[in-house]
Design an enzyme around this catalytic site. Structure first.
Site, mmCIF file in Angstrom:
data_model
loop_
_atom_site.group_PDB
_atom_site.id
_atom_site.type_symbol
_atom_site.label_atom_id
_atom_site.label_comp_id
_atom_site.label_asym_id
_atom_site.label_seq_id
_atom_site.Cartn_x
_atom_site.Cartn_y
_atom_site.Cartn_z
ATOM 1 N N LYS A 42 13.976 11.560 -1.845
ATOM 2 C CA LYS A 42 14.165 10.204 -2.359
ATOM 3 C C LYS A 42 15.149 10.310 -3.515
ATOM 4 O O LYS A 42 14.850 10.909 -4.550
ATOM 5 C CB LYS A 42 12.849 9.592 -2.827
ATOM 6 C CG LYS A 42 13.015 8.153 -3.330
ATOM 7 C CD LYS A 42 11.743 7.627 -3.977
ATOM 8 C CE LYS A 42 12.002 6.223 -4.526
ATOM 9 N NZ LYS A 42 10.892 5.763 -5.393
ATOM 10 N N GLY A 94 7.781 -0.239 -12.063
ATOM 11 C CA GLY A 94 6.555 -0.347 -12.838
ATOM 12 C C GLY A 94 6.290 -1.692 -13.473
ATOM 13 O O GLY A 94 5.307 -1.855 -14.199
ATOM 14 N N ASN A 105 3.274 2.279 -6.215
ATOM 15 C CA ASN A 105 2.641 3.291 -7.054
ATOM 16 C C ASN A 105 1.885 2.652 -8.223
ATOM 17 O O ASN A 105 0.658 2.669 -8.282
ATOM 18 C CB ASN A 105 3.685 4.279 -7.556
ATOM 19 C CG ASN A 105 3.100 5.422 -8.386
ATOM 20 O OD1 ASN A 105 3.830 6.217 -8.940
ATOM 21 N ND2 ASN A 105 1.796 5.532 -8.480
#
Length: 254
Positions: free
Chosen positions: A95, A156, A204
């Site tokens: 990635k 995030g 995530n």
């Protein structure tokens, strides 16, 4: 079934390994998610101390590892990290992440394209994390990337599909799988991404930072499945006005 390069995946939910309170919670959440592709930052692995704490549990769980180059500031550093991953982890999947700005972690398009070109020539299966730029995604396809990973919103942030208009264009034009990455903060947002026609999503923070990561992982699993089924079934067309579902006056003539 989703195919990337020559590998088939039953699950369209990819997950990460960061921000969990401990490795046991991480492993249980990943197991609950049914994810088959899990990304791990090369910068988190201390090869001098061994691989047991992070990697051994993942391998025992039977997931495919997708090392990432997070922390790389330019193409040279990203290529180095990818080659280290291939040597130490035995995988040519990578990635590609290059974000020199530590505040917003926006991907560097110029360095990413250059690194992708080099890595594809070296035989890597490259999945680049990029801004939701349809032109850039097409260029990455042309240099040989196996998939593209446009962001939904900043990493995030849990802001959801801020870039939805551009994601739609990328999905429409793409000839390789589109994995929506970064910023997905709720199962409903993951479902929406799948309804748009994305091939997969990577989640995530929304799982790891939940008060109950294992339950949240299950929620994302179900949301992704439902979103994909809805896309395949065919969503109704959005109308600008009301459209009646039955005759309005027919009963008056009876």
């Amino acid at each position: 079934m989703l195919t990337i390069a020559d590998v088939e995946f039953e699950s369209r939910l990819f997950t990460g390994t960061g921000k969990f309170s401990n490795s046991q919670v991480m492993l249980e959440a990943i197991t609950a998610s049914k994810s088959q592709l899990v990304t791990v930052a090369m910068k988190r692995i201390d090869f001098k101390m061994g691989l047991d704490d992070l990697l051994t549990p993942l391998r025992q769980a039977g997931v495919r590892l997708l090392p990432n180059t997070s922390g790389a500031r330019n193409a040279k550093e990203a290529v180095f990290a990818a080659e280290l991953a291939r040597e130490m982890l035995g995988t040519h999947w990578i990635k590609l992440e290059i974000h020199p700005d530590p505040k917003y972690l926006m991907p560097d398009a110029i360095e990413t394209l250059e690194a992708a070109r080099i890595l594809c020539e070296k035989g890597f299966i490259v999945m680049p994390y990029v801004h939701a730029d349809p032109v850039l995604c097409r260029r990455l396809e042309e240099v040989g990337c196996a998939a593209v990973m446009p962001l939904a919103s900043p990493i995030g942030s849990n802001q959801g599909l801020v870039t939805e208009s551009f994601l739609k264009i990328i999905i429409e034009q793409a000839r390789v799988p589109v994995v929506i990455d970064a910023g997905i903060g709720a199962p409903s947002q993951a479902a929406r991404a799948m309804e748009l026609g994305a091939d997969a999503v990577l989640v995530n923070t929304a799982i790891a930072s939940s008060a109950s990561p294992i339950v949240m992982a299950e929620c994302f699993k179900e949301a992704v499945q439902c979103g994909r089924r809805a896309f395949e079934a065919g969503l109704g067309r959005v109308q600008t006005g009301a459209v009646h579902t039955s005759p309005l006056t027919g009963f008056l003539n009876q």
